[in-house]
Design a protein around this motif. Structure first.
Motif, PDB file in Angstrom:
ATOM      1  N   PRO A  59       6.767 -27.690  15.429  1.00 32.46           N
ATOM      2  CA  PRO A  59       8.569 -26.679  15.180  1.00 32.46           C
ATOM      3  C   PRO A  59       9.558 -27.322  15.765  1.00 32.46           C
ATOM      4  O   PRO A  59      10.252 -27.137  14.481  1.00 32.46           O
ATOM      5  N   ASP A  60       9.839 -27.681  16.705  1.00 37.70           N
ATOM      6  CA  ASP A  60      10.783 -28.666  16.867  1.00 37.70           C
ATOM      7  C   ASP A  60      10.919 -30.342  16.439  1.00 37.70           C
ATOM      8  O   ASP A  60      11.769 -30.971  16.325  1.00 37.70           O
ATOM      9  N   VAL A  61      10.368 -30.557  15.005  1.00 34.42           N
ATOM     10  CA  VAL A  61       9.974 -32.137  14.729  1.00 34.42           C
ATOM     11  C   VAL A  61       9.635 -31.775  13.155  1.00 34.42           C
ATOM     12  O   VAL A  61      11.122 -32.352  12.866  1.00 34.42           O
ATOM     13  N   ILE A  62       9.572 -30.640  12.288  1.00 38.19           N
ATOM     14  CA  ILE A  62       8.911 -30.987  11.635  1.00 38.19           C
ATOM     15  C   ILE A  62       9.808 -29.415  10.766  1.00 38.19           C
ATOM     16  O   ILE A  62       9.957 -28.571  10.829  1.00 38.19           O
ATOM     17  N   LEU A  63      10.963 -30.018   9.539  1.00 41.75           N
ATOM     18  CA  LEU A  63      12.313 -29.281   8.999  1.00 41.75           C
ATOM     19  C   LEU A  63      11.974 -29.080   7.739  1.00 41.75           C
ATOM     20  O   LEU A  63      12.606 -29.829   7.442  1.00 41.75           O
ATOM     21  N   PRO A  64      10.527 -28.062   7.444  1.00 39.03           N
ATOM     22  CA  PRO A  64      10.784 -28.324   5.766  1.00 39.03           C
ATOM     23  C   PRO A  64      11.840 -27.318   4.828  1.00 39.03           C
ATOM     24  O   PRO A  64      12.192 -26.199   5.630  1.00 39.03           O
ATOM     25  N   ILE A  65      12.442 -27.836   3.822  1.00 39.36           N
ATOM     26  CA  ILE A  65      12.537 -26.673   2.573  1.00 39.36           C
ATOM     27  C   ILE A  65      11.692 -26.928   1.563  1.00 39.36           C
ATOM     28  O   ILE A  65      11.371 -27.207   0.899  1.00 39.36           O
ATOM     29  N   LEU A  66      11.762 -25.451   1.372  1.00 42.99           N
ATOM     30  CA  LEU A  66       9.952 -25.153   0.182  1.00 42.99           C
ATOM     31  C   LEU A  66      11.122 -24.498  -0.846  1.00 42.99           C
ATOM     32  O   LEU A  66      11.328 -23.590  -0.473  1.00 42.99           O
ATOM     33  N   GLN A  67      10.995 -25.011  -1.926  1.00 44.17           N
ATOM     34  CA  GLN A  67      11.882 -24.510  -3.379  1.00 44.17           C
ATOM     35  C   GLN A  67      11.326 -23.987  -3.882  1.00 44.17           C
ATOM     36  O   GLN A  67      10.167 -23.849  -3.947  1.00 44.17           O
ATOM     37  N   THR A  68      11.391 -22.401  -3.944  1.00 41.98           N
ATOM     38  CA  THR A  68      10.854 -21.244  -4.879  1.00 41.98           C
ATOM     39  C   THR A  68      11.313 -21.715  -6.507  1.00 41.98           C
ATOM     40  O   THR A  68      10.800 -21.410  -7.723  1.00 41.98           O
ATOM     41  N   GLU A  69      12.492 -22.633  -7.114  1.00 44.13           N
ATOM     42  CA  GLU A  69      12.381 -22.926  -8.148  1.00 44.13           C
ATOM     43  C   GLU A  69      12.591 -24.364  -8.150  1.00 44.13           C
ATOM     44  O   GLU A  69      13.365 -25.119  -7.434  1.00 44.13           O
ATOM     45  N   ASN A  70      11.986 -25.342  -9.115  1.00 44.93           N
ATOM     46  CA  ASN A  70      12.373 -26.987  -9.359  1.00 44.93           C
ATOM     47  C   ASN A  70      13.840 -27.288  -9.785  1.00 44.93           C
ATOM     48  O   ASN A  70      14.541 -27.039 -10.374  1.00 44.93           O
ATOM     49  N   GLN A  71      13.790 -28.333  -8.476  1.00 40.56           N
ATOM     50  CA  GLN A  71      14.872 -28.893  -8.817  1.00 40.56           C
ATOM     51  C   GLN A  71      15.656 -30.296  -9.338  1.00 40.56           C
ATOM     52  O   GLN A  71      16.185 -30.425  -9.838  1.00 40.56           O
ATOM     53  N   TYR A  72      14.153 -30.378  -9.319  1.00 41.61           N
ATOM     54  CA  TYR A  72      14.269 -32.302 -10.210  1.00 41.61           C
ATOM     55  C   TYR A  72      14.397 -31.832 -11.334  1.00 41.61           C
ATOM     56  O   TYR A  72      15.530 -32.382 -12.408  1.00 41.61           O
ATOM     57  N   SER A  73      13.854 -30.452 -12.367  1.00 44.76           N
ATOM     58  CA  SER A  73      14.140 -30.268 -13.235  1.00 44.76           C
ATOM     59  C   SER A  73      15.145 -30.572 -14.031  1.00 44.76           C
ATOM     60  O   SER A  73      16.201 -30.481 -14.802  1.00 44.76           O
ATOM     61  N   LYS A  74      16.209 -30.003 -13.302  1.00 44.40           N
ATOM     62  CA  LYS A  74      17.786 -29.815 -12.657  1.00 44.40           C
ATOM     63  C   LYS A  74      18.934 -30.838 -13.020  1.00 44.40           C
ATOM     64  O   LYS A  74      19.894 -31.008 -13.147  1.00 44.40           O
ATOM     65  N   GLU A  75      17.676 -31.999 -12.680  1.00 42.75           N
ATOM     66  CA  GLU A  75      18.135 -33.740 -11.905  1.00 42.75           C
ATOM     67  C   GLU A  75      19.031 -33.396 -11.368  1.00 42.75           C
ATOM     68  O   GLU A  75      20.514 -34.311 -11.447  1.00 42.75           O
ATOM     69  N   ILE A  76      18.611 -33.180  -9.848  1.00 47.85           N
ATOM     70  CA  ILE A  76      20.016 -32.492  -8.260  1.00 47.85           C
ATOM     71  C   ILE A  76      18.966 -33.454  -8.112  1.00 47.85           C
ATOM     72  O   ILE A  76      17.131 -33.811  -7.884  1.00 47.85           O
ATOM     73  N   PRO A  77      19.626 -34.729  -7.564  1.00 44.49           N
ATOM     74  CA  PRO A  77      18.701 -35.547  -6.530  1.00 44.49           C
ATOM     75  C   PRO A  77      18.585 -35.101  -5.084  1.00 44.49           C
ATOM     76  O   PRO A  77      19.235 -34.259  -4.913  1.00 44.49           O
ATOM     77  N   ILE A  78      16.920 -35.136  -4.763  1.00 40.58           N
ATOM     78  CA  ILE A  78      16.702 -34.569  -4.096  1.00 40.58           C
ATOM     79  C   ILE A  78      16.710 -35.152  -2.801  1.00 40.58           C
ATOM     80  O   ILE A  78      17.200 -34.163  -1.802  1.00 40.58           O
ATOM     81  N   ASN A  79      16.421 -36.374  -2.405  1.00 40.50           N
ATOM     82  CA  ASN A  79      17.304 -36.941  -0.791  1.00 40.50           C
ATOM     83  C   ASN A  79      18.472 -36.307  -0.768  1.00 40.50           C
ATOM     84  O   ASN A  79      18.964 -36.148   0.449  1.00 40.50           O
ATOM     85  N   GLU A  80      18.751 -36.944  -1.605  1.00 43.99           N
ATOM     86  CA  GLU A  80      20.258 -37.120  -1.806  1.00 43.99           C
ATOM     87  C   GLU A  80      21.744 -35.638  -1.430  1.00 43.99           C
ATOM     88  O   GLU A  80      22.710 -35.492  -0.754  1.00 43.99           O
ATOM     89  N   THR A  81      20.828 -35.213  -2.135  1.00 41.39           N
ATOM     90  CA  THR A  81      21.317 -33.470  -1.832  1.00 41.39           C
ATOM     91  C   THR A  81      20.586 -32.350  -0.787  1.00 41.39           C
ATOM     92  O   THR A  81      21.194 -32.166  -0.128  1.00 41.39           O
ATOM     93  N   PHE A  82      19.814 -33.092  -0.661  1.00 43.65           N
ATOM     94  CA  PHE A  82      18.753 -31.556   0.244  1.00 43.65           C
ATOM     95  C   PHE A  82      18.338 -32.291   1.759  1.00 43.65           C
ATOM     96  O   PHE A  82      17.858 -31.794   2.919  1.00 43.65           O
ATOM     97  N   ASN A  83      17.664 -33.681   2.126  1.00 40.37           N
ATOM     98  CA  ASN A  83      17.672 -33.935   3.164  1.00 40.37           C
ATOM     99  C   ASN A  83      18.534 -34.951   4.355  1.00 40.37           C
ATOM    100  O   ASN A  83      18.877 -34.810   5.354  1.00 40.37           O
ATOM    101  N   PHE A  84      19.334 -35.496   2.864  1.00 44.22           N
ATOM    102  CA  PHE A  84      20.349 -36.950   3.456  1.00 44.22           C
ATOM    103  C   PHE A  84      21.121 -35.716   4.180  1.00 44.22           C
ATOM    104  O   PHE A  84      21.507 -36.665   5.790  1.00 44.22           O
ATOM    105  N   PRO A  85      21.975 -34.508   4.003  1.00 47.85           N
ATOM    106  CA  PRO A  85      23.041 -34.366   4.410  1.00 47.85           C
ATOM    107  C   PRO A  85      23.049 -33.473   5.797  1.00 47.85           C
ATOM    108  O   PRO A  85      23.551 -33.541   6.732  1.00 47.85           O
ATOM    109  N   ARG A  86      21.830 -33.375   5.834  1.00 51.18           N
ATOM    110  CA  ARG A  86      21.226 -32.252   7.073  1.00 51.18           C
ATOM    111  C   ARG A  86      20.353 -33.564   8.299  1.00 51.18           C
ATOM    112  O   ARG A  86      19.812 -32.924   9.598  1.00 51.18           O
ATOM    113  N   ALA A  87      20.609 -35.296   7.905  1.00 42.82           N
ATOM    114  CA  ALA A  87      20.259 -35.327   8.977  1.00 42.82           C
ATOM    115  C   ALA A  87      20.726 -36.490  10.032  1.00 42.82           C
ATOM    116  O   ALA A  87      22.202 -36.304  10.281  1.00 42.82           O
TER     117      ALA A  87
END
Length: 327
Positions: A59-87
């Motif tokens: 729990p202290d190492v793996i920090l997931p975001i589990l979407q219920t609606e596909n974001q890529y199909s909305k042309e949202i860049p995944i890493n840039e939007t959801f992962n990089f900002p919380r790094a």
């Protein structure tokens, strides 16, 4: 403890692979802490269930975001939007959920060099390509094409923007880069859409300083995974392919401007490849004959011009078959 590296991973329907991917992260032998930021884009298989199991164990190492609606199909860049900002790390390492790291010293070796050289903004390694169809034997990733062997130095060494642009593909699962370099990039890095995110990233981040190649087989790239970009692109219609290549051409122009034209010859070799693909998939004669495409078309041999004409005057499937005649 504050992590030194943020491992960013994107997944979608990777049930068959994600456990091996996470095990590859957790096997890294480092003298510093790291975090694993994983984003699942509403998988319809058991991917999210497996991620939850690992997150419960670490729990202290793996920090997931589990979407219920596909974001890529909305042309949202995944890493840039959801992962990089919380790094929280000083560095970001990439690996998608259908690839994996196979060397437990991978991160330590890459980060050790970057810590010793503050001007190094981007690092990569070699890797292996594994055919999921079981048709082709495993092979070394870099150089991806035999024609690029003269541009591959071999041995751990520095690559300039001009040099790295000559290597069409390097394994995304080997990417490591400085967070401060990422944040220093111009608005065009994210402001201009480009489906070739790995190409854009390696060019921009190398242009911000220089790249370091660590001469190890640090990762495995799975070829012919159904959800991979290459498989999706195979199903593109002519206009989609044209638009995708146009976004790469614009991106290369932006990188050239950002780098002050210091690697123009190499960058324009990349640009001209995509311009030629655009010429072969132009939607109409006016588009084909105008601007940069017109120059590319006029420079083509006569047989290649004929293939372009076939694509414009016949249905896509028939044109693709007939355009092979005379090659």
């Amino acid at each position: 403890m504050q992590p030194i590296v943020s491992i960013c991973c994107t997944t979608y329907n990777h049930e068959k692979y994600i456990a091996q991917t996470l095990d590859g992260f957790l096997s890294q032998q480092t003298d510093y802490p790291y975090e694993i930021l994983i984003h699942d884009d509403a998988s319809t298989d058991r991917t999210q269930e497996i991620i939850r199991q690992y997150a419960d164990r670490y729990p202290d190492v793996i920090l997931p975001i589990l979407q219920t609606e596909n974001q890529y199909s909305k042309e949202i860049p995944i890493n840039e939007t959801f992962n990089f900002p919380r790094a929280r790390g000083k560095y970001i390492a990439l690996c998608e959920g259908d690839d994996y790291w196979c060397d437990p010293a991978k991160l330590q070796r890459q980060i050790s060099h970057m810590e010793s050289d503050e001007t190094c903004t981007f690092s990569f390694t070699n890797g292996r390509i594994h055919d999921e169809n079981g048709v082709n034997p495993d092979r070394i990733f870099v150089p991806y094409y035999e024609s690029e062997r003269p541009y591959f130095k071999g041995g751990s060494t520095v690559y300039s923007l001009s040099e790295i642009a000559r290597l069409t593909f390097i394994p995304t699962a080997s990417f490591v880069f400085r967070v401060d370099a990422l944040r220093s990039l111009p608005e065009t890095f994210l402001g201009t859409p480009c489906q070739h995110g790995d190409l854009r990233m390696k060019l921009y981040l190398t242009a911000a300083g220089h790249a370091w190649y660590e001469d190890i087989e640090g990762c495995v790239y799975r070829e012919n995974v159904p959800t991979s970009a290459f498989q999706v692109w195979k199903k593109e219609k002519r206009q989609q392919l044209f638009n995708r290549c146009a976004s790469v051409v614009q991106m290369v122009e932006d990188v050239n401007a950002y780098s002050g034209g210091t690697a123009e010859e190499s960058l324009y070799a990349v640009r001209d490849h995509y311009l030629k693909v655009m010429a072969h998939n132009a939607p109409d004669l006016k588009t084909l004959m105008s601007g940069q495409l017109g120059k590319v078309y006029k420079a083509m041999p006569i047989k290649e011009k004929m293939r372009c004409s076939l694509r414009l005057t016949m249905p896509q499937g028939l044109a693709a078959k007939l355009s092979k005649i005379g090659r």
